[in-house]
Enzyme design. Structure first.
Site, PDB file in Angstrom:
ATOM      1  N   GLY A  64     -23.087  42.616 -11.707  1.00 13.30           N
ATOM      2  CA  GLY A  64     -23.350  43.501 -10.572  1.00 13.30           C
ATOM      3  C   GLY A  64     -24.773  44.032 -10.455  1.00 13.30           C
ATOM      4  O   GLY A  64     -25.042  44.873  -9.598  1.00 13.30           O
ATOM      5  N   TRP A  66     -27.599  42.676  -9.349  1.00 13.88           N
ATOM      6  CA  TRP A  66     -28.267  42.422  -8.059  1.00 13.88           C
ATOM      7  C   TRP A  66     -27.673  43.337  -6.986  1.00 13.88           C
ATOM      8  O   TRP A  66     -28.396  43.890  -6.169  1.00 13.88           O
ATOM      9  CB  TRP A  66     -28.120  40.943  -7.646  1.00 13.88           C
ATOM     10  CG  TRP A  66     -29.082  40.018  -8.324  1.00 13.88           C
ATOM     11  CD1 TRP A  66     -29.685  40.214  -9.537  1.00 13.88           C
ATOM     12  CD2 TRP A  66     -29.550  38.754  -7.847  1.00 13.88           C
ATOM     13  NE1 TRP A  66     -30.494  39.138  -9.827  1.00 13.88           N
ATOM     14  CE2 TRP A  66     -30.434  38.240  -8.828  1.00 13.88           C
ATOM     15  CE3 TRP A  66     -29.298  37.995  -6.706  1.00 13.88           C
ATOM     16  CZ2 TRP A  66     -31.073  36.991  -8.672  1.00 13.88           C
ATOM     17  CZ3 TRP A  66     -29.937  36.758  -6.549  1.00 13.88           C
ATOM     18  CH2 TRP A  66     -30.809  36.271  -7.514  1.00 13.88           C
ATOM     19  N   ASP A  92     -17.645  37.021  -6.579  1.00 14.49           N
ATOM     20  CA  ASP A  92     -17.753  36.307  -7.866  1.00 14.49           C
ATOM     21  C   ASP A  92     -16.376  35.799  -8.285  1.00 14.49           C
ATOM     22  O   ASP A  92     -15.347  36.348  -7.896  1.00 14.49           O
ATOM     23  CB  ASP A  92     -18.319  37.217  -8.965  1.00 14.49           C
ATOM     24  CG  ASP A  92     -18.982  36.416 -10.090  1.00 14.49           C
ATOM     25  OD1 ASP A  92     -20.228  36.443 -10.169  1.00 14.49           O
ATOM     26  OD2 ASP A  92     -18.267  35.746 -10.862  1.00 14.49           O
ATOM     27  N   ASP A 108     -13.591  31.881  -5.811  1.00 10.82           N
ATOM     28  CA  ASP A 108     -14.500  30.754  -6.024  1.00 10.82           C
ATOM     29  C   ASP A 108     -15.158  30.390  -4.700  1.00 10.82           C
ATOM     30  O   ASP A 108     -14.467  29.999  -3.745  1.00 10.82           O
ATOM     31  CB  ASP A 108     -13.685  29.567  -6.570  1.00 10.82           C
ATOM     32  CG  ASP A 108     -14.566  28.422  -6.995  1.00 10.82           C
ATOM     33  OD1 ASP A 108     -15.683  28.267  -6.458  1.00 10.82           O
ATOM     34  OD2 ASP A 108     -14.125  27.658  -7.889  1.00 10.82           O
ATOM     35  N   LYS A 173     -30.756  30.776  -6.899  1.00  9.97           N
ATOM     36  CA  LYS A 173     -31.214  30.367  -8.236  1.00  9.97           C
ATOM     37  C   LYS A 173     -30.956  28.874  -8.367  1.00  9.97           C
ATOM     38  O   LYS A 173     -29.917  28.369  -7.919  1.00  9.97           O
ATOM     39  CB  LYS A 173     -30.413  31.111  -9.302  1.00  9.97           C
ATOM     40  CG  LYS A 173     -30.700  30.565 -10.700  1.00  9.97           C
ATOM     41  CD  LYS A 173     -30.325  31.518 -11.767  1.00  9.97           C
ATOM     42  CE  LYS A 173     -28.834  31.539 -12.041  1.00  9.97           C
ATOM     43  NZ  LYS A 173     -28.522  32.567 -13.035  1.00  9.97           N
TER      44      LYS A 173
HETATM   45  C1  LIG Z   1     -26.027  34.838 -13.848  1.00 10.49           C
HETATM   46  S1  LIG Z   1     -24.503  35.459 -13.315  1.00 10.49           S
HETATM   47  C2  LIG Z   1     -24.941  36.514 -11.999  1.00 10.49           C
HETATM   48  C3  LIG Z   1     -25.577  37.807 -12.398  1.00 10.49           C
HETATM   49  C4  LIG Z   1     -25.689  38.778 -11.231  1.00 10.49           C
HETATM   50  N1  LIG Z   1     -26.663  38.334 -10.251  1.00 10.49           N
HETATM   51  C5  LIG Z   1     -26.093  40.159 -11.680  1.00 10.49           C
HETATM   52  O1  LIG Z   1     -27.181  40.580 -11.337  1.00 10.49           O
HETATM   53  O2  LIG Z   1     -25.310  40.837 -12.359  1.00 10.49           O
HETATM   54  C6  LIG Z   1     -23.820  34.083 -12.456  1.00 10.49           C
HETATM   55  C7  LIG Z   1     -22.472  34.369 -11.843  1.00 10.49           C
HETATM   56  O3  LIG Z   1     -22.120  33.286 -10.969  1.00 10.49           O
HETATM   57  C8  LIG Z   1     -20.716  33.257 -10.924  1.00 10.49           C
HETATM   58  N2  LIG Z   1     -20.243  31.993 -10.344  1.00 10.49           N
HETATM   59  C9  LIG Z   1     -20.433  30.744 -10.822  1.00 10.49           C
HETATM   60  N3  LIG Z   1     -19.828  29.850 -10.045  1.00 10.49           N
HETATM   61  C10 LIG Z   1     -19.229  30.542  -9.036  1.00 10.49           C
HETATM   62  C11 LIG Z   1     -18.424  30.162  -7.930  1.00 10.49           C
HETATM   63  N4  LIG Z   1     -18.105  28.892  -7.716  1.00 10.49           N
HETATM   64  N5  LIG Z   1     -17.977  31.137  -7.101  1.00 10.49           N
HETATM   65  C12 LIG Z   1     -18.278  32.431  -7.346  1.00 10.49           C
HETATM   66  N6  LIG Z   1     -19.030  32.843  -8.389  1.00 10.49           N
HETATM   67  C13 LIG Z   1     -19.500  31.912  -9.228  1.00 10.49           C
HETATM   68  C14 LIG Z   1     -20.322  33.430 -12.392  1.00 10.49           C
HETATM   69  O4  LIG Z   1     -18.986  33.862 -12.503  1.00 10.49           O
HETATM   70  C15 LIG Z   1     -21.338  34.474 -12.872  1.00 10.49           C
HETATM   71  O5  LIG Z   1     -20.806  35.779 -12.852  1.00 10.49           O
END
Ligand SMILES: C[S@@+](CC[C@H](N)C(=O)[O-])C[C@H]1O[C@@H](n2cnc3c(N)ncnc32)[C@H](O)[C@@H]1O
Length: 217
Positions: A64, A66, A92, A108, A173
């Site tokens: 969370g 961002w 997420d 998803d 990203k």
């Molecule tokens: C690096 S973390 C994000 C950190 C976040 N921006 C923060 O500031 O706290 C990447 C996130 O992408 C989510 N993610 C990956 N594939 C996903 C998908 N298909 N749908 C939704 N979320 C996804 C993962 O569950 C993970 O929590």
């Protein structure tokens, strides 16, 4: 005698660099859930993307940080709680501790019903800014992982084409190698202005980088 395995050494090295990381310390001091907040902050301070009154969609939002950063940008006095001038819709796969004023959807992003939920949350309106820090779980197989990363970026671009205002911005990203060049080409086809950015807070060792697309073509 206890033999130290290579992985234990690596973990210890990671732990040391994590504990001494200035962004980890800053996140603790500033009340951010993760150091990731500073990556979006740097991008935003450079490009002035998140403005008062904006509707922001945060893809891959957990834990969370961002969303917390965006929330503070949309607070009249930068506060983490209280009045909010704008909207934040965050999504997420994983659960996320609530953030005041942030509408969170668990699901998803690759699945139609989840997209429909996002669409419904937008209530017929469009986003000013879409940010995606989504990263798939890596399998270790380079080709498979590159394809998984590319799919998430492509879906974020497609989402922006349909659900972002024409003058809006998309931040994603991605990683050097794999499909990087193809994804930059996709951004150039889709957006008027494309800026690759590697924030200082993104670790040098990581191939992680960010692309910003501004204004739909
Ligand atoms: C690096 S973390 C994000 C950190 C976040 N921006 C923060 O500031 O706290 C990447 C996130 O992408 C989510 N993610 C990956 N594939 C996903 C998908 N298909 N749908 C939704 N979320 C996804 C993962 O569950 C993970 O929590």
């Amino acid at each position: 005698m206890k033999v130290q395995t290579k992985s234990k050494k690596v973990n210890k090295a990671w732990l040391n660099s994590h504990v001494n990381d200035p962004y980890v310390k800053a996140a603790q001091k500033d009340g951010y859930r993760a150091r990731a907040a500073y990556k979006l902050k740097e991008i935003d301070e450079q490009l002035k993307l998140i403005r008062p009154g904006a509707t922001v969609v945060d893809l891959g939002c957990a834990p969370g940080a961002w969303s917390q950063y965006v929330r503070r940008c949309l607070s009249p006095n930068g506060a983490a709680v209280g009045a909010l001038n704008g909207r934040i819709i965050s999504l997420d796969l994983l659960p996320m501790e609530p953030i005041e004023g942030v509408q969170y959807i668990q699901g998803d992003f690759r699945e139609e019903p989840v997209l429909a939920q996002l669409q419904e949350a937008l209530g017929g309106g469009k986003a000013d800014v879409v940010v995606s820090d989504m990263a798939p779980n890596l399998s270790g197989n380079g080709t498979t992982d590159a394809a998984r990363i590319a799919l998430l970026v492509e879906l974020a671009v497609d989402f922006s084409i349909h659900h972002m205002k024409p003058e809006g911005a998309l931040v994603v990203k991605l990683f050097h190698g794999g499909a990087y060049d193809d994804l930059v080409a996709l951004f150039r086809q889709t957006f008027k202005v494309v800026k690759p950015i590697k924030p200082k807070s993104s670790r040098d060792k990581s191939s992680e980088t960010f692309l910003v697309g501004m204004g739909l073509k």
